[in-house]
Scaffold this motif. Structure first.
Motif, PDB file in Angstrom:
ATOM      1  N   GLU A   1       6.796  -8.829  -7.861  1.00 30.74           N
ATOM      2  CA  GLU A   1       6.386  -9.827  -8.247  1.00 30.74           C
ATOM      3  C   GLU A   1       7.818 -11.223  -8.785  1.00 30.74           C
ATOM      4  O   GLU A   1       8.034 -12.068  -8.375  1.00 30.74           O
ATOM      5  CB  GLU A   1       5.242 -10.144  -9.030  1.00 30.74           C
ATOM      6  N   ARG A   2       8.286 -10.137  -9.861  1.00 32.01           N
ATOM      7  CA  ARG A   2       9.646 -11.080 -10.540  1.00 32.01           C
ATOM      8  C   ARG A   2      10.702 -11.087  -9.414  1.00 32.01           C
ATOM      9  O   ARG A   2      11.511 -12.081  -9.463  1.00 32.01           O
ATOM     10  CB  ARG A   2       9.702 -10.445 -11.727  1.00 32.01           C
ATOM     11  N   VAL A   3      10.725 -10.011  -8.661  1.00 34.21           N
ATOM     12  CA  VAL A   3      11.872  -9.933  -7.818  1.00 34.21           C
ATOM     13  C   VAL A   3      11.835 -11.211  -6.721  1.00 34.21           C
ATOM     14  O   VAL A   3      12.684 -11.956  -6.352  1.00 34.21           O
ATOM     15  CB  VAL A   3      11.936  -8.740  -7.057  1.00 34.21           C
ATOM     16  N   VAL A   4      10.641 -11.256  -6.328  1.00 37.57           N
ATOM     17  CA  VAL A   4      10.307 -12.284  -5.198  1.00 37.57           C
ATOM     18  C   VAL A   4      10.672 -13.817  -5.960  1.00 37.57           C
ATOM     19  O   VAL A   4      11.239 -14.559  -5.341  1.00 37.57           O
ATOM     20  CB  VAL A   4       9.038 -12.404  -4.795  1.00 37.57           C
ATOM     21  N   HIS A   5      10.130 -13.776  -7.276  1.00 30.42           N
ATOM     22  CA  HIS A   5      10.271 -14.884  -7.672  1.00 30.42           C
ATOM     23  C   HIS A   5      11.804 -15.717  -7.965  1.00 30.42           C
ATOM     24  O   HIS A   5      12.195 -16.626  -7.523  1.00 30.42           O
ATOM     25  CB  HIS A   5       9.691 -15.108  -9.124  1.00 30.42           C
TER      26      HIS A   5
ATOM     27  N   HIS B   1       6.379 -18.688  -1.335  1.00 30.17           N
ATOM     28  CA  HIS B   1       5.617 -19.137  -2.408  1.00 30.17           C
ATOM     29  C   HIS B   1       4.293 -19.829  -1.882  1.00 30.17           C
ATOM     30  O   HIS B   1       4.209 -20.685  -0.966  1.00 30.17           O
ATOM     31  CB  HIS B   1       6.407 -20.088  -3.308  1.00 30.17           C
ATOM     32  N   LYS B   2       3.587 -19.710  -2.763  1.00 31.50           N
ATOM     33  CA  LYS B   2       2.096 -20.427  -2.672  1.00 31.50           C
ATOM     34  C   LYS B   2       2.045 -21.580  -3.343  1.00 31.50           C
ATOM     35  O   LYS B   2       1.186 -22.327  -2.966  1.00 31.50           O
ATOM     36  CB  LYS B   2       0.937 -19.393  -3.309  1.00 31.50           C
ATOM     37  N   ASP B   3       2.962 -21.910  -4.172  1.00 32.54           N
ATOM     38  CA  ASP B   3       2.889 -23.141  -4.988  1.00 32.54           C
ATOM     39  C   ASP B   3       3.472 -24.196  -4.121  1.00 32.54           C
ATOM     40  O   ASP B   3       4.707 -24.134  -3.599  1.00 32.54           O
ATOM     41  CB  ASP B   3       3.899 -23.309  -6.391  1.00 32.54           C
ATOM     42  N   PRO B   4       2.487 -25.315  -3.893  1.00 38.61           N
ATOM     43  CA  PRO B   4       2.993 -26.441  -3.015  1.00 38.61           C
ATOM     44  C   PRO B   4       4.195 -27.175  -3.383  1.00 38.61           C
ATOM     45  O   PRO B   4       4.766 -28.056  -2.709  1.00 38.61           O
ATOM     46  CB  PRO B   4       1.737 -26.888  -2.754  1.00 38.61           C
ATOM     47  N   ALA B   5       4.290 -27.412  -4.555  1.00 40.10           N
ATOM     48  CA  ALA B   5       5.240 -27.980  -5.298  1.00 40.10           C
ATOM     49  C   ALA B   5       6.678 -27.625  -4.879  1.00 40.10           C
ATOM     50  O   ALA B   5       7.440 -28.695  -4.832  1.00 40.10           O
ATOM     51  CB  ALA B   5       4.827 -28.183  -6.824  1.00 40.10           C
ATOM     52  N   ARG B   6       6.946 -26.358  -4.738  1.00 40.87           N
ATOM     53  CA  ARG B   6       8.180 -25.928  -4.702  1.00 40.87           C
ATOM     54  C   ARG B   6       9.019 -26.382  -3.303  1.00 40.87           C
ATOM     55  O   ARG B   6      10.042 -26.736  -3.381  1.00 40.87           O
ATOM     56  CB  ARG B   6       8.313 -24.503  -5.090  1.00 40.87           C
TER      57      ARG B   6
END
Length: 491
Positions: A73-77, A122-127
């Motif tokens: 998860e951190r690698v993806v981020h 990413h699931k966050d739509p803001a990014r």
């Protein structure tokens, strides 16, 4: 058994998509470097050094993440953040260095991979919105730089003809490269999501009947309905359910059955039920009345007594072995499993007709009775544990009649049956002796009419709460085969 495909699977899909995008961008950056060396030469090192910075930077980032042993998860981020920044900043810098948007062969278009990557990973739509805004700003910047002729590497004014040819080559390379990378990344993401959907569908179909799951998936109101119910309960406000009675009666659901189902839904969710013509299906599944179905209750006799003192894993292991044996028989006779309640197993036959599968009603009483008898055989040699001589015993209660079904509640919602026929089957199971199948007269008559090779022994009337005295029969395998004429005359 099913495998849970959840958040970890999504992270794995995102990581795979990121690897594909990174590898493709690195390959294109290396090809760009080679192309720039061939067209521009060593006189302008930044023209090929800037693209080369991408694969080198990503290699350093990957090595750092591996050194710190970060989880996926951190690698993806962090890796995706590094990729998205580099793939936006480097093309902007290169475009500015060469002379602007058009003179650089639209190299700034590589920056469009940045918001696309953010969208895929990413699931966050803001990014994605942030990086898209940054990309638009970068295009504006390089365009203005070209208009003002502000560049610091390659003087295109002195070699317009040569640069025009170079620009066309770079433009073709950029357009093809960006398209291939984006389409490839989208394909990887789509395939991964389809696999995840298939796995989750498998999980759902192991919890609810297939027809119910299909209706849930196809219902556009499911997610909004569940979210609104969660919000209503979380804020401790009473939300009114406004049912469309006429719509359900049009589908053959009686007003009395509908009222029972609405009351069950209201009780589960602490809601106020009112009449209104704008009602929609409960939790995405339309309540259905089953005019004739056969309900099966099974119970492990002495479960609490025999499992006292056993380690929990051992209890679950023997219970799982028993229920697996039951469900193997259920698959043979096409029995619909609804749920388990502790050491009790609930199933039914004939529900499929309301979902368009008329074959589920064929020989339903016979299938249910044979299923019950074969389950008794399947578990009769099982022992509770190695230190005990006590064999596993079951009792089975079966009843046929009308009932209705639906999905109520938002916390782990489940498909369930309601009605007097269901309650009566449960009472027969409670009244049955260990190692017997006890059924109602309705089920017996249906089995006889179906030509079942079974014998029935009446045990007289049993007292059923709220129903009075009801005759019950023990189902047994027939000693001699019966013909249909004899069976029908017997009825």
């Amino acid at each position: 058994m099913f495998r849970i495909a959840g958040a970890q699977k999504l992270i794995t899909i995102s990581l795979h998509s990121l690897w594909v995008i990174t590898a493709a961008c690195s390959a294109c950056a290396l090809m760009w470097t080679a192309l720039a060396l061939g067209l521009v030469g060593m006189n302008n090192p930044l023209v090929f050094a800037i693209p080369l910075a991408y694969p080198l930077s990503m290699l350093v980032a990957v090595a750092a993440f591996r050194a710190f042993a970060l989880d996926h998860e951190r690698v993806v981020h962090w890796l995706s953040l590094a990729h998205e920044i580099l793939v936006l900043v480097l093309p902007t810098t290169l475009s500015w260095a060469i002379g602007g948007t058009c003179k650089s062969g639209n190299v700034i278009l590589w920056g469009s991979i940045s918001p696309v990557s953010a969208l895929l990973v990413h699931k966050d739509p803001a990014r994605p919105k942030i990086f898209f805004a940054a990309f638009v700003a970068a295009v504006g910047f390089t365009t203005i730089a070209e208009i003002l002729e502000v560049n610091f590497v390659y003087d295109t004014s002195r070699t317009d003809l040569r640069w025009s040819a170079i620009s066309h080559v770079l433009n073709f390379f950029t357009n093809i490269g960006v398209t291939v990378v984006v389409i490839g990344a989208l394909a990887i993401k789509t395939v991964g999501q389809q696999k995840l959907l298939k796995a989750n569908m498998s999980i759902l179909r192991s919890i609810m009947p297939k027809a119910v799951v299909d209706e849930l998936i196809n219902s556009s109101m499911l997610s909004t309905e569940l979210k609104s119910r969660e919000k209503a309960v979380a804020t401790k406000h009473t939300r009114k359910v406004q049912p469309d009675t006429s719509a359900f009666i049009a589908h053959g659901l009686s007003s009395r059955s509908l009222q029972k189902l609405r009351e069950g839904a209201a009780e589960a969710n602490n809601l106020v039920v009112t009449e209104d013509p704008n009602y929609e299906p409960i939790n995405g599944v339309r309540p259905r009345e089953h005019s004739l179905s056969t309900i099966i209750f099974m119970d492990l006799v002495g479960f609490s007594r025999e499992t006292i003192g056993m380690p929990p894993p051992a209890v679950l292991k023997i219970t799982d072995a028993i229920f697996v044996a039951i469900e193997q028989v259920a698959r043979t006779h096409k029995i619909t499993k609804l749920r388990t309640i502790g050491d009790c197993w609930l199933g039914a036959v004939g529900l499929g007709e309301a979902f368009g599968d008329s074959s589920d009603s064929e020989q339903q009483a016979t299938r249910a009775l044979k299923f019950g008898l074969e389950c008794l055989e399947a578990v009769k040699n099982k022992m509770w544990h190695s230190d005990s001589n006590a064999k596993v015993q079951m009792r089975v209660g079966i009843n046929s009649g009308g009932c209705f079904s639906g999905v109520v509640g938002f916390m782990q919602p489940q498909y369930d049956l309601y009605g007097a026929a269901v309650n009566l089957a449960a009472r027969f199971e409670q009244a049955a002796q260990p190692g017997t199948v006890l059924c109602s007269d309705q089920t017996r008559m249906m089995a006889v009419m179906e030509g079942a090779e079974l014998d029935f022994e009446s045990i007289g009337n049993i007292n059923v709460k709220n129903m009075g005295m009801v005759e019950a029969f023990i189902a047994k395998r027939a000693i001699a085969p019966k013909n249909n004429n004899t069976a029908q005359n017997h009825v």
